[in-house]
Design an enzyme around this catalytic site. Sequence first.
Site: not given
Length: 458
Positions: A153, A274, A280, A287
Site C-alpha cells: 500500500h 528544467s 530540478k 516517466e
Amino acid sequence: MWHGRFTQDPSARLRAYGESVSFDRRLALHDVAGSKAHAAALRKAGLLTARELAAIKRGLDAVAREVRAGKFNWREELEDVHMNIEAALTKKIGAAGAKLHTARSRNDQVATDLRLWMRDETALLLAAVRSLQKSLVGLAARAGEAIMPGYTHLQRAQPVLAAHHLLAYVEMLERDAGRLADAAQRANVLPLGSGALAGSTIALDRAFMARQLGFDGVSQNSMDAVSDRDFACEFLSACAIAGMHLSRLCEDTVLWASSEFGFLCLSDAHTTGSSLMPQKKNPDIAELARGKTGRLYGNLVSLLTTLKGLPLSYNRDLQEDKEPVFDSADTLGASLEILAEMFGAAQWDKKRMAAAADDALLVATDWADYLVRRGLPFREAHKVVGRLVGLSVKRGVTLRELTPGDLHSASKLFRADALRVLEARRSLQSRTAEGAPSPRRVASRLAWWRKHLSRRAS
Ligand code: ARG
C-alpha cells in the site's frame, strides 16, 4: 495489377487511403525470402525452368540489396510491398518474374511475411530483455546487503534487501521473455499454399517451403491461415504485459529518485533539467517508459478490435494489423534498451536507504513472531504488539524506546532479549525460506541469475 476487369483507374483518394507500402515496406526482406521459397516450390512442381528459377533468385537478391542500401524505388501507386517487389522483379528479369505469383495470393503472402518478421523481431526483443535483466542484476549487486523498507500500500511494511526488490523485476522480465518466445513458436507455421482462401488447383509442396523458411510446420486450414492474426495478438499481448512491468519498475524508480525517498541516484546523462527551476533533476526516461505503456496496451486493443466480428476469410481490415505490431516492437525495444543503459549508470544512496530502514515499526511483526515462538497464538500476539505500537505512537517514541515495564505489562512472555528482535538485519537473516529475502538467499539468487544470463547466446 487487376487491369483486366476494370475500365477506370483507382481514384487518387483510394490510392492514398488504401496504400500500405509506406509502412509494410518493413516486410521487404521477409517478402523476398518468402518469394524465393515459393519460386523453389514452383520449380519443384515443374512450373518454372531451372533457368527461370535462377533468374528469379538473382532478381530477388538484387531487390534485397537495393532495399538494404535504401535505394529501392518505392511506388505508392503499386499499393503494397508485395506488388512493389514483384513489379521491380519483373522489370529486372522480364517474363520469368510474371510467373512468380502462380498459385499464390497476397493473402497467404502477407500472412507469411508477418510471421517471418515477427520471428526475427522477437529474437531482437529477447536480446533487449536480456540486457535489461543484466543491467538490473548489476545494480542489485551494487546494492550489496543494503536494506530498504519494503512496501505494501506504499506504506512501510517490512525490511528487504534492495537487491531483492530489484530482482523481483528480473523475475518478471524472465516471464516476459517466455511469453515472447512462446508467441513466436506458435507463429512458426507456414501459411503459403493457402492462396486467397481456398488453396490452389496447382498444388505446391508446402512442407518443402516450410523447411526452406525454417517453419516448424504448415497451416491446416487455408481459410484460417489467411485470416488468422492470433500470433500478432499474442505478440502484442506479450509486449503489453512487458510494458506493464516496465511501467511498474519505472514508477518505483521515480519514487526512489525523489527527494522524499532519495534511494537511487540517476546519472546526469539519464536525467533532464528544467528550463524554469534550476534545482530540478527529472527522471524523464522512467516517466516516458511508464507513459509509453499506454501505446502498448492501445496497440493490443486496436488489433483485437479490428479482428472482432470479421467474417472469414481475408478482409482488407487485416491490413490494419501491421502498424500496431511494428509500433509495439519499436516501443518496447527502445524502452528496454534505454532502461538497461539508465540502470547501468544508476547509483544507490545507501545512507538514505539505511535511515529509512531504521524504522523499528518495520520489524513489529517480528515481535509477534517472538511471542508466537513462546507459545502465544498469532492472532493474540498481533493484538499485543498492536497495543505496544499504539502506546509508542501516543507517547511519540519509537518501539525501541518502550521500557521493559511496558513490554512486561503488555505480555508476560517478553524477556530482556525482546529488544534485539527489533533489528532489521537480524530480522532479514532469519527470513531463510526459498524466495525469502535473507542475505544468503538473495546472494544465491543473484549468482543464479548471473550464470543463467551469461549462458544465453544474447
Ligand atoms: N496489403 C495487404 C494487407 O496488408 C496485402 C493483402 C492484400 N490482399 C488483397 N486481397 N487486397 O493485408
